[in-house]
Design a protein around this motif. Structure first.
Motif, PDB file in Angstrom:
ATOM      1  N   GLU B  37      -7.629  -5.211   8.455  1.00 19.49           N
ATOM      2  CA  GLU B  37      -6.025  -4.894   9.182  1.00 19.49           C
ATOM      3  C   GLU B  37      -5.921  -4.188   9.710  1.00 19.49           C
ATOM      4  O   GLU B  37      -7.510  -3.515   9.791  1.00 19.49           O
ATOM      5  N   LEU B  49       3.244  -0.980  10.149  1.00 15.33           N
ATOM      6  CA  LEU B  49       2.317  -0.406   8.865  1.00 15.33           C
ATOM      7  C   LEU B  49       2.932  -1.460   7.533  1.00 15.33           C
ATOM      8  O   LEU B  49       1.989  -1.897   6.699  1.00 15.33           O
ATOM      9  N   ASP B  50       3.972  -1.258   7.031  1.00 10.91           N
ATOM     10  CA  ASP B  50       4.364  -1.882   5.974  1.00 10.91           C
ATOM     11  C   ASP B  50       4.009  -3.083   6.312  1.00 10.91           C
ATOM     12  O   ASP B  50       4.172  -4.194   5.141  1.00 10.91           O
ATOM     13  N   HIS B  52       1.618  -4.930   7.674  1.00 13.05           N
ATOM     14  CA  HIS B  52       0.036  -4.912   7.664  1.00 13.05           C
ATOM     15  C   HIS B  52      -0.291  -4.448   5.839  1.00 13.05           C
ATOM     16  O   HIS B  52      -1.086  -5.704   5.742  1.00 13.05           O
ATOM     17  N   LEU B  53       0.591  -4.087   5.416  1.00 13.43           N
ATOM     18  CA  LEU B  53      -0.201  -3.608   3.967  1.00 13.43           C
ATOM     19  C   LEU B  53       0.495  -4.935   3.229  1.00 13.43           C
ATOM     20  O   LEU B  53       0.065  -5.012   1.948  1.00 13.43           O
ATOM     21  N   GLU B  54       1.668  -5.248   3.117  1.00  5.39           N
ATOM     22  CA  GLU B  54       1.903  -6.934   2.526  1.00  5.39           C
ATOM     23  C   GLU B  54       1.631  -7.374   2.780  1.00  5.39           C
ATOM     24  O   GLU B  54       0.946  -8.251   1.672  1.00  5.39           O
ATOM     25  N   MET B  56      -1.571  -7.389   3.499  1.00  3.81           N
ATOM     26  CA  MET B  56      -3.197  -6.948   2.618  1.00  3.81           C
ATOM     27  C   MET B  56      -3.327  -7.292   1.238  1.00  3.81           C
ATOM     28  O   MET B  56      -3.663  -7.463   0.246  1.00  3.81           O
ATOM     29  N   PRO B  71       0.307   1.157  -1.514  1.00  2.79           N
ATOM     30  CA  PRO B  71       1.425   1.085  -0.009  1.00  2.79           C
ATOM     31  C   PRO B  71       1.168   1.867   0.425  1.00  2.79           C
ATOM     32  O   PRO B  71       0.744   2.897   1.551  1.00  2.79           O
ATOM     33  N   LEU B  74      -1.629   4.398   0.610  1.00  7.05           N
ATOM     34  CA  LEU B  74      -2.478   3.994   2.515  1.00  7.05           C
ATOM     35  C   LEU B  74      -1.486   4.346   2.677  1.00  7.05           C
ATOM     36  O   LEU B  74      -2.402   4.246   4.384  1.00  7.05           O
ATOM     37  N   ALA B  75      -0.400   3.738   3.138  1.00  6.48           N
ATOM     38  CA  ALA B  75       0.325   4.945   4.273  1.00  6.48           C
ATOM     39  C   ALA B  75      -0.660   6.168   4.717  1.00  6.48           C
ATOM     40  O   ALA B  75      -0.163   6.291   5.797  1.00  6.48           O
ATOM     41  N   ILE B  94      -7.316  -0.479   8.447  1.00 17.60           N
ATOM     42  CA  ILE B  94      -7.437  -0.241   7.102  1.00 17.60           C
ATOM     43  C   ILE B  94      -8.853  -1.777   6.025  1.00 17.60           C
ATOM     44  O   ILE B  94      -8.460  -3.525   6.508  1.00 17.60           O
TER      45      ILE B  94
END
Lengths: 292, 292
Positions: B37, B49-50, B52-54, B56, B71, B74-75, B94
């Motif tokens: 990401e 960011l939430d 992007h992590l979702e 991923m 998540p 990672l955040a 990431i």
């Protein structure tokens, strides 16, 4: 001296495996931008290493990747690695990754390629594959036959990893990939042949197959075995009607394929062409070792 | 303390970049088996960011990859990395790679995923892109719209690297990929929109596009700007007839696209929707930072 001590060749140096690492900023790591080859070593002799290196060089041209080391240097490095590991029967992997570069998938400013070679003891595929035949499934993921990458053994291998995972989850040995036209392209780690009478048919490059080194060997050997080779597109339905089916790769050599999902090919029993082709293949291996 | 000192987050530790390396036996390295990401940080706040992590995490499910870090962890790691580098305006990447495993593309015995986060100073795309508009070419390589990997931001990125190289060789800013049906899919690092009157059309996931985070932002913002959004397949010929075209990604935000090869879109001049969407996008960025 211990019989097997593991050594990795990395950019010209033989290292312990634990010292063999690549920088996270290498584009090979960040973008799957790189190539690999898997070579079988029989009694200390890498089989068809020249052809593997030729294919790697062809891939490097597609990627615009300077391999830094020429074929002669890489061939020496392969032998050094195998000897460094104290191996005679081995599987060797040669990997070339695009080097460190600025973020983003632009290649212009990337540094030198990172090349590494690993070897491991390898005595052959599970005997069951030859005796009972391999079982396969059709992968739900497709081969993109119009991509130049079909013909390149690149480290952007995830599509095939997914296919292989499907095979494993189904308890099968291999996953077969179809292309966007429904033609058989290849297996996740193999090329595919089908025998109809005395015709041995294999998908052409235009169907989206990798130009396998073992595939080429079988294409060259088959006429001497009374088989007429045709590189012709194979629809899945045709393939399922074959008298027998074969898989090839440099580690598996030639193996019978007996099922596709619930469907049995050739009565679900290994066929004669698979046996003959493998025998001839191993004959070539013996000749090649004698010449070396 | 120096204003900018580079730090890389790798599996929970902040390291100097020169210490950040991955073992060559990681399947992420050997088979492009991993995810990434790219996140824009504005004034110290990673934007969306939430989301992007979702994405991923959704990719990790497709790959059957356990990311190890949740998540929230990672955040926090992203913020630690940005702070560790002493940055306020930054681009963060990431990356999650499948871990070390035995040779061959089987995932079952692979060890823990290798996760790393890098940050670099980033103040925005070249201003020229917004002022004059981006120039594009049609990539000769295709997007395989029926692959589940279309919707996954994986490190098996080589197809897009090749497309991008074609763009660079043509002196263009971006390469557009068509799918096997000739529909526009996406750019090599961007999503694509076309405006026809007050309709803003973008290829649907079925055309083979990545579900871009900036794409989603524009889809959400456009109605407030008097634009009716349609996720509909776009043949190249239709696209070329658009009143204007836009590119989106998390670093570029929203930029006008003015040429495709020798063809000018919208008279070859940046259009109003691109300006409006970018302004609204930056408004969202400001809101989002204020909320944080």
């Amino acid at each position: 001296m211990p019989e097997s001590r593991n050594r990795v060749w990395l950019n010209g140096r033989l290292l312990s495996p634990e010292d063999a690492a690549v920088p996270i900023a290498a584009h090979g790591v960040l973008y799957g931008d790189g190539l690999f080859e898997t070579v079988r070593v029989y009694a200390g002799h890498p089989f068809r290493l020249d052809r593997h290196l030729e294919r790697m060089l062809a891939g490097a041209r597609v990627l615009g990747l300077d391999l830094v080391w020429g074929p002669q240097a890489l061939a020496t490095a392969v032998c050094d690695t195998v000897a460094g590991c104290g191996l005679r029967e081995a599987a060797v992997r040669i990997t070339a990754l695009r080097g460190v570069g600025p973020p983003g998938p632009d290649i212009a400013e990337c540094g030198e390629a990172i090349v590494f070679i690993t070897a491991r003891a390898y005595a052959g595929y599970a005997e069951r594959i030859y005796r009972e035949g391999a079982r396969s499934v059709i992968a739900s993921t497709l081969q993109s036959e119009r991509s130049p990458l079909c013909h390149v053994k690149s480290v952007s291998y995830l599509n095939h990893v997914l296919a292989r995972t499907e095979a494993r989850q189904a308890g099968a040995d291999e996953a077969l990939l179809l292309n966007s036209r429904g033609e058989l392209a290849e297996g996740s780690v193999s090329n595919v042949f089908a025998r109809f009478g005395d015709r041995l048919v294999t998908p052409p490059p235009e169907s989206g197959c990798l130009p396998g080194i073992a595939r080429r060997e079988v294409i060259e050997l088959a006429p001497g075995l009374g088989l007429q080779v045709q590189e012709t597109p194979l629809m899945l339905s045709e393939f399922l009607d074959a008298d027998e089916a074969l898989l090839t790769n440099s580690l598996m050599e030639v193996a019978p394929l007996v099922t596709v999902g619930a469907h049995a090919i050739g009565g679900g029993i290994p066929g004669k062409a698979a046996v003959d082709c493998r025998e001839a293949y191993l004959g070539r291996v013996a000749e090649s070792s004698a010449e070396a």
